[in-house]
Design an enzyme around this catalytic site. Structure first.
Site, PDB file in Angstrom:
ATOM      1  N   GLU A  35      20.272 -36.931  -6.358  1.00 45.69           N
ATOM      2  CA  GLU A  35      19.570 -36.641  -7.612  1.00 45.69           C
ATOM      3  C   GLU A  35      20.513 -36.085  -8.686  1.00 45.69           C
ATOM      4  OE1 GLU A  35      16.030 -34.368  -6.643  1.00 45.69           O
ATOM      5  OE2 GLU A  35      15.005 -36.206  -6.080  1.00 45.69           O
ATOM      6  N   GLU A  64      13.167 -41.502  -1.397  1.00 41.16           N
ATOM      7  CA  GLU A  64      12.345 -40.387  -0.915  1.00 41.16           C
ATOM      8  C   GLU A  64      10.924 -40.686  -1.347  1.00 41.16           C
ATOM      9  OE1 GLU A  64      13.780 -36.576  -2.231  1.00 41.16           O
ATOM     10  OE2 GLU A  64      15.852 -37.082  -1.738  1.00 41.16           O
TER      11      GLU A  64
HETATM   12  C1  GLA Z   1      14.281 -33.868  -4.017  1.00 43.48           C
HETATM   13  C2  GLA Z   1      15.544 -33.880  -3.185  1.00 43.48           C
HETATM   14  C3  GLA Z   1      15.289 -33.719  -1.720  1.00 43.48           C
HETATM   15  C4  GLA Z   1      14.250 -32.680  -1.470  1.00 43.48           C
HETATM   16  C5  GLA Z   1      13.009 -33.027  -2.229  1.00 43.48           C
HETATM   17  C6  GLA Z   1      11.856 -32.091  -1.976  1.00 43.48           C
HETATM   18  O1  GLA Z   1      13.691 -35.087  -4.178  1.00 43.48           O
HETATM   19  O2  GLA Z   1      16.310 -35.025  -3.366  1.00 43.48           O
HETATM   20  O3  GLA Z   1      16.486 -33.379  -1.090  1.00 43.48           O
HETATM   21  O4  GLA Z   1      14.746 -31.450  -1.857  1.00 43.48           O
HETATM   22  O5  GLA Z   1      13.316 -32.985  -3.591  1.00 43.48           O
HETATM   23  O6  GLA Z   1      12.044 -30.839  -2.441  1.00 43.48           O
END
Ligand code: GLA
Ligand code: ZN
Length: 656
Positions: free
Chosen positions: A142, A299
């Site tokens: 991210e 995700e």
């Molecule tokens: C983000 C991050 C993950 C995790 C999620 C949930 O999407 O990429 O590593 O931390 O949030 O908190």
């Protein structure tokens, strides 16, 4: 279509690895994402690499036929590295280094950090080069265009500016620094615009700092990906992106990468206000539009979210399945769920995975298992994609600039795009969300809301599109700023005036107050937020104000320009206006409309050029029935149907 899970072996006792892999395989999990934050385990001490545990994990998953997505662990430098080089940490807007021991707090522009990040990536890439189970690589996690205020970033920003503008004088001129005695007489006076709320900062400086931080992120991705490519020339490389406060320019971020991957957490709570946008489809279309090809979800929502805020409600029955299938419906080919099991340690223990802390399979797990089965039936959709005749243009710079200088109460850039997206979606259309600079010749309708910051290439692209016969929709707040994010001495919409054939004589930022417009057939609509009062040049009025001191002045116009048409929507309406407008545009352009879909029902089509597969998704809490024009075969239920019956968050996929 594949379902995967995010898995953190370093967080679990070794004895669980095989058990987890076995259950995953039995459940139908095809892919697992590994090593994302595990730098301290992969390089416990400087230059001391340990891949043995990861080798063991990978060989366990390979044994079960599960493919691997390998991540560079670069989001989380080990504490020994922070201790040795405290200067690698990001510096916040208060000028203080962020506290280490959390995550993501490294400055990706810091040379020392970069050297170490390159080294660990190189070791990994060399070690796993040509590994048959590794199907993709993810860079970091991210990535944000974080406005870091460390010395390295500040110094590089100064050099970057001088490089771009050649001299201090040119910068002063471009930024209009005579305002408030802001003129630089030396490069050392240039500071990142972070010390005060951005409303007090020079908008040109803000825009350039945003461009700079975005470029840093893009450069970082290029550096890391080139190392992976050196050792793994066939690697498919991505980075998992999301919508956050400091979004880099997505189009540039993914330029050198092979595919887009997205972290998809659709809302669990459906808003009661019918005007509030509820569907997540827009974001998925935007992700597909970045590279104009299918993407992955890296995700995916799996349980109650929490940790960063009090916990949200748990996904309702069918949501885990429905939202993953919705991603497929919008062009995802693989959906990886975050995460297999909820963490029992660390800050993130209340952001839930498929399995709860108890490790006892429950309702969500069984729904997920069902999803895995359905996804394997959808394997037939491999090599299909969405083809669309409608494009909505997304400009990262307009997004940034409008966030930096909010225009009026309630006016948000993304919402302006979503109003149109929701309206076309109501008729079951495929919709692309793409860059203003892309080739638009395939589209019958192009909507470019609030193109606020002028970009010559995009402007020329739009003129070319209309000249060749396209139908373009522009809106209020277009052509407001020049490339330096300064206003233009010309009547709005400045550079688009000729296309629009009308100009703004006055505007009224009414925020949450309401006004009325009436169209040429006498339909009345409520409008709000913004009212451009227009004077017609070559255009005709499509709708005019029905209220207030600009009664009878044009509010929406249409202009014939060369072979095409340009509409200009000078105000912001409620959904009824956009629905009627979209319907009219689709009819005029011969784009089929599905009528009578209930609220929340989304219909998209994927095709391989021969077969077409229609996805029906019920993104609502009511049961719904959709009649089909002829019997069609459901891939999900393996039977012919003449109507589709969907429970809340249910999905059906039929062959046309
Ligand atoms: C983000 C991050 C993950 C995790 C999620 C949930 O999407 O990429 O590593 O931390 O949030 O908190
Ligand atoms: Zn920095």
């Amino acid at each position: 279509m594949k379902i995967g899970v995010d898995y953190y072996p370093e967080q679990w006792d070794r004895s669980l690895w095989s058990k987890d892999a076995e259950l995953m395989a039995k459940t139908g999990v095809k892919t697992v994402r590994l090593a994302e934050f595990a730098w301290s385990r992969l390089e416990p001490n400087e230059d001391e690499y340990d891949f043995s545990w990861l080798d063991e994990v990978i060989s366990i998953f390979s044994h079960y036929g599960i493919e691997i997505i390998l991540c560079t662990p670069t989001n989380c430098p080990p504490l020994w590295l922070y201790e040795k080089y405290p200067e690698i940490v990001q510096v916040g807007v208060d000028g203080k280094p962020l506290q280490i021991g959390i995550r993501g707090h490294r400055c990706i522009n810091n040379q020392i950090f970069l050297e170490y990040a390159m080294k660990i990536t190189e070791e990994m890439a060399r070690h796993y080069a040509d590994h048959p189970s590794v199907v993709a690589w993810q860079i970091d996690n991210e990535l944000e265009a974080y406005p870091c205020c460390c010395e390295a970033c500040r110094d590089d920003f100064r050099i970057w500016l001088i490089d771009k503008y050649d001299s201090i004088e040119n910068i002063n001129k471009a930024f209009g620094n005579s305002v408030w005695s802001g003129e630089y007489s030396s490069i050392t006076q240039i500071q990142p615009p972070t010390a005060y709320p951005s409303a007090w900062q020079n908008p040109s400086l803000c825009m350039e700092f945003y461009r700079f931080t975005s470029e840093i992120t893009v450069k970082y991705v290029k550096i890391i990906s080139s190392i992976i490519r050196r050792y793994c020339p066939k690697a498919k490389i991505t980075t998992n992106t999301w919508f956050c406060e400091h979004m880099p320019d997505f189009y540039k971020l993914f330029d050198e990468l092979d595919f887009v991957s997205y972290d998809n957490y659709p809302p669990v709570k459906i808003p009661e206000d019918p005007e509030a946008f509820y569907s997540h489809a827009f974001h998925l279309d935007l992700m597909r539009g970045i590279k104009e090809k299918n993407f992955w979800v890296m995700e995916q929502l799996s349980g109650p979210t929490g940790s960063w805020a009090p916990m949200s409600a748990s996904p309702k029955p069918n949501m885990i399945m429905g939202y993953a299938l919705q991603a497929f419906a919008h062009g995802a080919d693989t959906v990886v769920h975050f995460r297999w099991r909820t963490a029992v340690t660390g800050a993130e223990m209340h952001w839930h995975g498929i399995l709860d802390h108890s490790n006892v399979p429950g309702r969500r797990f069984f729904e997920f298992a069902e999803l895995c089965k359905i996804a394997s039936k959808l394997e037939i959709l491999k090599d299909t994609q969405l083809i669309s005749g409608i494009a909505i243009l997304y400009s990262p710079e307009a997004e940034y600039a409008l966030k930096n200088q909010p225009q009026t109460e309630g006016y948000y850039y993304f919402e302006q795009l979503k109003y149109f997206h929701a309206a076309f979606a109501k008729y079951g259309a495929n919709i692309d969300v793409v860059s203003p600079e892309t080739d638009l010749s395939q589209y019958k309708i192009v909507v470019a809301p609030a193109l606020y910051v002028n970009n010559k290439a995009a402007t020329e692209n739009l003129y070319r599109y209309v000249m060749n016969g396209g139908t373009l929709v522009l809106t209020n707040r277009s052509g407001v700023k020049d490339k330096n994010n300064n206003c233009i001495i010309d009547s709005l919409p400045t550079v688009f005036k000729e296309l629009v054939g009308a100009e703004v004589t006055e505007y009224d930022p009414i925020g949450n107050s309401e006004q009325k417009i009436v169209d040429f057939s006498g339909n009345e609509f409520v409008c709000r937020e913004w009212c451009d009062i227009l004077k017609l040049n070559t255009a005709k009025a499509y709708a005019q104000y029905a209220d207030g001191y600009y009664l009878c002045c044009p509010a929406v116009t249409v202009n014939e320009y060369c072979k095409g048409l340009t509409y200009y929507v000078g105000t912001v309406c409620k959904s009824d206006f956009y629905e009627k407008f979209a319907s009219r545009l689709m009819k005029q352009n011969g784009i089929p409309r599905l009528r009578g879909l209930s609220k929340g029902v989304e219909v998209t089509t994927r095709t391989n050029g021969i077969d077409e597969y229609i996805f029906f998704f019920n993104n609502s809490e009511q049961n719904t029935v959709i009649g089909l024009p002829k019997p069609m075969y459901s891939i999900i239920d393996s039977m012919g149907k003449d109507k589709i019956e969907l429970k809340p968050f249910g999905m059906d996929v039929v062959r046309k």
